[in-house]
Motif scaffolding. Structure first.
Motif, PDB file in Angstrom:
ATOM      1  N   PHE A  92       1.480 -10.872  -9.974  1.00  0.00           N
ATOM      2  CA  PHE A  92       0.385 -11.504  -9.230  1.00  0.00           C
ATOM      3  C   PHE A  92       0.601 -11.361  -7.721  1.00  0.00           C
ATOM      4  O   PHE A  92      -0.322 -11.033  -6.982  1.00  0.00           O
ATOM      5  CB  PHE A  92       0.255 -12.982  -9.592  1.00  0.00           C
ATOM      6  N   ASP A  93       1.824 -11.606  -7.269  1.00  0.00           N
ATOM      7  CA  ASP A  93       2.141 -11.492  -5.849  1.00  0.00           C
ATOM      8  C   ASP A  93       3.356 -10.581  -5.677  1.00  0.00           C
ATOM      9  O   ASP A  93       4.502 -11.013  -5.824  1.00  0.00           O
ATOM     10  CB  ASP A  93       2.426 -12.863  -5.242  1.00  0.00           C
ATOM     11  N   PRO A  94       3.121  -9.305  -5.362  1.00  0.00           N
ATOM     12  CA  PRO A  94       4.242  -8.373  -5.237  1.00  0.00           C
ATOM     13  C   PRO A  94       4.981  -8.439  -3.897  1.00  0.00           C
ATOM     14  O   PRO A  94       5.927  -7.691  -3.675  1.00  0.00           O
ATOM     15  CB  PRO A  94       3.568  -7.004  -5.417  1.00  0.00           C
ATOM     16  N   ARG A  95       4.577  -9.338  -3.011  1.00  0.00           N
ATOM     17  CA  ARG A  95       5.224  -9.389  -1.688  1.00  0.00           C
ATOM     18  C   ARG A  95       6.735  -9.591  -1.755  1.00  0.00           C
ATOM     19  O   ARG A  95       7.452  -8.897  -1.034  1.00  0.00           O
ATOM     20  CB  ARG A  95       4.577 -10.450  -0.801  1.00  0.00           C
ATOM     21  N   VAL A 113       7.803  -6.043   7.050  1.00  0.00           N
ATOM     22  CA  VAL A 113       6.434  -6.054   7.565  1.00  0.00           C
ATOM     23  C   VAL A 113       5.763  -7.306   7.025  1.00  0.00           C
ATOM     24  O   VAL A 113       5.888  -7.608   5.833  1.00  0.00           O
ATOM     25  CB  VAL A 113       5.658  -4.801   7.089  1.00  0.00           C
ATOM     26  N   MET A 114       5.055  -8.036   7.888  1.00  0.00           N
ATOM     27  CA  MET A 114       4.344  -9.224   7.442  1.00  0.00           C
ATOM     28  C   MET A 114       3.139  -8.802   6.628  1.00  0.00           C
ATOM     29  O   MET A 114       2.203  -8.191   7.139  1.00  0.00           O
ATOM     30  CB  MET A 114       3.897 -10.064   8.637  1.00  0.00           C
ATOM     31  N   ASP A 152      -2.591  -7.233   0.455  1.00  0.00           N
ATOM     32  CA  ASP A 152      -1.979  -6.439   1.526  1.00  0.00           C
ATOM     33  C   ASP A 152      -0.767  -5.676   1.004  1.00  0.00           C
ATOM     34  O   ASP A 152      -0.548  -4.516   1.367  1.00  0.00           O
ATOM     35  CB  ASP A 152      -1.547  -7.329   2.696  1.00  0.00           C
ATOM     36  N   ALA A 153       0.036  -6.327   0.168  1.00  0.00           N
ATOM     37  CA  ALA A 153       1.214  -5.671  -0.403  1.00  0.00           C
ATOM     38  C   ALA A 153       0.796  -4.510  -1.302  1.00  0.00           C
ATOM     39  O   ALA A 153       1.390  -3.426  -1.244  1.00  0.00           O
ATOM     40  CB  ALA A 153       2.067  -6.670  -1.176  1.00  0.00           C
ATOM     41  N   ARG A 154      -0.214  -4.725  -2.115  1.00  0.00           N
ATOM     42  CA  ARG A 154      -0.700  -3.654  -2.995  1.00  0.00           C
ATOM     43  C   ARG A 154      -1.274  -2.500  -2.187  1.00  0.00           C
ATOM     44  O   ARG A 154      -1.020  -1.328  -2.490  1.00  0.00           O
ATOM     45  CB  ARG A 154      -1.747  -4.186  -3.961  1.00  0.00           C
ATOM     46  N   HIS A 155      -2.057  -2.816  -1.155  1.00  0.00           N
ATOM     47  CA  HIS A 155      -2.623  -1.759  -0.303  1.00  0.00           C
ATOM     48  C   HIS A 155      -1.516  -0.963   0.386  1.00  0.00           C
ATOM     49  O   HIS A 155      -1.596   0.261   0.472  1.00  0.00           O
ATOM     50  CB  HIS A 155      -3.587  -2.344   0.744  1.00  0.00           C
TER      51      HIS A 155
END
Length: 123
Positions: A72-75, A86-87, A93-96
């Motif tokens: 769900f959240d790959p950050r 990188v923030m 944003d992480a997926r992109h």
């Protein structure tokens, strides 16, 4: 670094060593000073990595994406695991970011091989 972060980093280094080095060495906190932008950092990594290593990056990226990128959240997997300083403001944003990495690397590999080249799945 928390114990969980340390373990995530160590696991990523062991499971996806080429992908880890590719990202951690170029997407560190000083990337704007050295490369101007995140895309510039990825372009620099591509320029410095030979064809075989970029193919390894893509194979490891696919394996990473199946296991970590689908979360769900790959950050945490990107930042703590792969060492990307990188923030990333959202899971999207992480997926992109990770998709941009894949797209840029696969285009560079296809330019040197065949237009339909794809990394093989690990079995």
């Amino acid at each position: 670094m928390s114990r969980k972060s340390f373990e995530r980093r160590r696991a990523a280094e062991e499971r996806w060593p080429t992908l880890y080095q590719f990202l951690a060495a170029y997407c560190h906190q000083d990337f704007p000073d050295f490369h101007g932008s995140l895309e510039g950092a990825i372009d620099a990594a591509i320029a410095d990595y030979g064809l075989e290593d970029r193919q390894k990056v893509l194979r490891e990226w696919r394996d990473w994406n199946v296991e970590e990128g689908s979360q769900f959240d790959p950050r945490p997997a990107v930042n703590e695991g792969l060492g990307v300083a990188v923030m990333l403001n959202s899971p999207e944003d992480a997926r992109h970011f990770m998709n941009m990495v894949y797209d840029k690397v696969v285009v560079s590999v296809r330019a040197e091989t065949e237009a339909k080249w794809k990394p093989e799945w690990k079995r």
